[in-house]
Scaffold this active site. Structure first.
Site, PDB file in Angstrom:
ATOM      1  N   LYS A 180    -181.455 -56.034  74.981  1.00 50.07           N
ATOM      2  CA  LYS A 180    -181.971 -54.680  75.180  1.00 50.07           C
ATOM      3  C   LYS A 180    -181.078 -53.753  74.364  1.00 50.07           C
ATOM      4  O   LYS A 180    -180.034 -53.318  74.813  1.00 50.07           O
ATOM      5  CB  LYS A 180    -181.947 -54.299  76.667  1.00 50.07           C
ATOM      6  CG  LYS A 180    -182.996 -53.237  77.084  1.00 50.07           C
ATOM      7  CD  LYS A 180    -182.913 -51.910  76.340  1.00 50.07           C
ATOM      8  CE  LYS A 180    -181.754 -51.060  76.849  1.00 50.07           C
ATOM      9  NZ  LYS A 180    -181.711 -49.717  76.166  1.00 50.07           N
ATOM     10  N   CYS A 288    -165.811 -47.149  70.284  1.00 55.69           N
ATOM     11  CA  CYS A 288    -165.049 -47.314  71.522  1.00 55.69           C
ATOM     12  C   CYS A 288    -163.550 -47.323  71.276  1.00 55.69           C
ATOM     13  O   CYS A 288    -162.778 -46.954  72.157  1.00 55.69           O
ATOM     14  CB  CYS A 288    -165.489 -48.594  72.229  1.00 55.69           C
ATOM     15  SG  CYS A 288    -165.388 -50.070  71.203  1.00 55.69           S
TER      16      CYS A 288
END
Length: 497
Positions: A180, A288
């Site tokens: 996904k 990140c």
């Protein structure tokens, strides 16, 4: 081709080797962040669609298991070759979706095959052990087996690169996957999955379901999914952890960061300057591991700050498809708003804007989601801006006086993903590396990552590791097999003299 020549695209789910529309016909529209205009229309996955994708992956497990590990590995390598052949197209497609520089994303697409080559090579190196028992008539050995269907939920900043970091070890271990991707950047994963079919993957081994939060939640909570590999924010990761734990599923979580770049007086300032700039302004801070806190020794603070401000002012901002551009837009409207709000809060808390701090509107892209490279000073270690992830091009500069203070400031957040240290003192460098609470420590460099070196976070930055042999272990489970070889019955109710 410039961003102005890009036309709207349409995409469906990829399930069992075919394009599939949503069961209810629902779609969603994505925006091009450079222009601020609609670009793509995608199938919106509902629980019914997720269920179809998971069932396809479950059905494909038998076909995937019948292929020997060596052949599976070679199949992964053929997929790698297909991605390498299409790297330019895939990278530019991602740049259109998230606004990061095409040059960076094309480079990422070109190194994605390295992960498939590496894990493809490990596929036939997965071995059990024979256990030497005290009871010598018994043969006891272990088998390493796949977990089952792996759900892969990925963010928008490096969509294909981050997805393959999870998909490659999962496939090598013998699992099948349902991906996904972020609703912001779904196209490249769909296109890559189609390339796997060209590499002769059995239908259903790799499935892609597109949609937003509800789609992700349906996948995370599906009883047929044995593990979730998730990369994203802390709060979303917490929900994934709770959901998977509630049904005893596995999870690898790569979450946020507030990484510190620590510069000592003996550092090579040109090297440190380049590292700090790359750590926060490359990819517009949308990574990140962004080095969003610069801890600079007080003796060189003003000097290095001035150099950083001058360099930030020279960054060329604009069309990410143009090779001369050095920083593109922010990926989404909501992230742009977050950048603005967090900088405003920092100023209200006492920070000073040394450079930037506001939305900008480059010529030709007045409606794009652009935010200036931003440098904040007078930031205290416990200020909101110093404790929370921005995920944008915002650098907080904090002075320190000695090694102990630098460590205290660096470690005093909920995060522990990465850190950078700039010093020419070898002993200090390794003392810092040992004491920093971070999954990755770079010394006199920043943002290095590769397929065979483990990557992951401490504390709220995540659970588990990606890359390296450790990653493939997390997609396997161990079975212990016992076999009595003696012909004499081992009857506990028969007395023996």
């Amino acid at each position: 081709m410039s961003i102005a020549q890009v036309v709207e695209q349409r995409f469906q789910h990829w399930i069992a080797g075919a394009d599939v529309t949503s069961a209810d016909g629902a779609t969603f529209v994505t925006e091009n962040p450079t222009t601020g205009r609609a670009w793509g229309k995608f199938a919106l996955g509902a629980p019914t669609d997720v269920n179809e994708a998971v069932h396809a992956a479950q059905s494909a497990r038998k076909a995937w298991a019948k292929i020997s590990p060596t052949r599976r590995g070679r199949m992964m390598m053929r997929w790698a070759d297909k991605i390498a052949e299409n790297a330019e197209r895939l990278g530019r497609l991602e740049s259109i979706q998230n606004g990061k520089l095409a040059s960076e994303l094309v480079l990422q697409a070109r190194i994605v095959p390295d992960w498939l080559y590496y894990y493809g090579g490990l596929a036939d190196k997965i071995e059990g052990r024979v256990i030497p028992l005290d009871r010598t008539s018994v043969l006891n050995y272990t088998m390493r087996e796949p977990l089952g269907v792996i759900g892969v939920v990925m963010p928008w900043n490096s969509p294909l690169f981050l997805a393959v970091m999870a998909i490659a070890p999962a496939l090598a271990a013998g699992n099948t996957v349902v991906v996904k991707p972020s609703e912001v950047t779904s196209a490249s994963m769909l296109e890559a999955a189609k390339l796997a079919k060209e590499a002769d993957f059995p239908d259903g081994v790799i499935n892609v379901i597109t949609g937003g939060r509800d789609t992700a939640e349906a996948l995370v909570s599906h009883s047929g999914v044995a593990k979730i590999a998730f990369t994203g924010g802390v709060e979303a990761g917490r929900k994934v952890a709770v959901s998977t734990a509630s049904r005893f599923a596995h999870a690898t979580l790569e979450l946020g960061g507030k990484s510190a770049s620590i510069v000592f007086p003996d550092a090579d300032l040109a090297q440190a300057e380049a590292g700090l700039l790359a750590g926060i302004f490359a990819a517009a801070g949308q990574t990140c591991v962004a080095g969003s806190r610069a801890l600079i020794h007080r003796s060189i603070h003003d000097q290095l700050l001035q150099r950083l401000v001058e360099r930030a002012a020279d960054i060329r901002i604009g069309d990410p498809l143009v090779s001369s551009t050095q920083m593109g837009p922010i990926a989404t409207r909501s992230q742009l708003s977050k950048n603005e709000v967090m900088v405003q809060r920092a100023v209200a808390d006492g920070a000073k804007v040394a450079f930037g701090g506001e939305r900008i509107r480059p010529d030709g892209f007045r409606d794009g989601f652009f935010f200036s490279p931003t440098i904040l000073t007078n930031v205290r270690p416990h200020d909101f801006i110093a404790q929370n992830e921005v995920f944008g091009p915002v650098l907080s500069v904090i002075p320190f006086d000695d090694e102990e203070e630098a460590l205290t400031i660096a470690n005093d957040t909920q995060f522990g993903l990465a850190a950078g240290v700039w010093t020419m003192d070898l002993r200090r460098a390794h003392r810092m590396a040992r004491a920093l609470e971070a999954g990755t420590v770079w010394i006199n460099m920043y943002r290095g990552i590769t397929f065979n070196s483990p990557f992951g976070g401490y504390k709220a930055s995540g659970i588990g590791r990606q890359n390296g042999i450790e990653a493939i272990d997390s997609y396997l489970q161990t079975k212990s097999v016992w076999c009595e070889l003696d012909e004499v019955a081992q009857d506990p109710f028969v007395l023996r003299s």
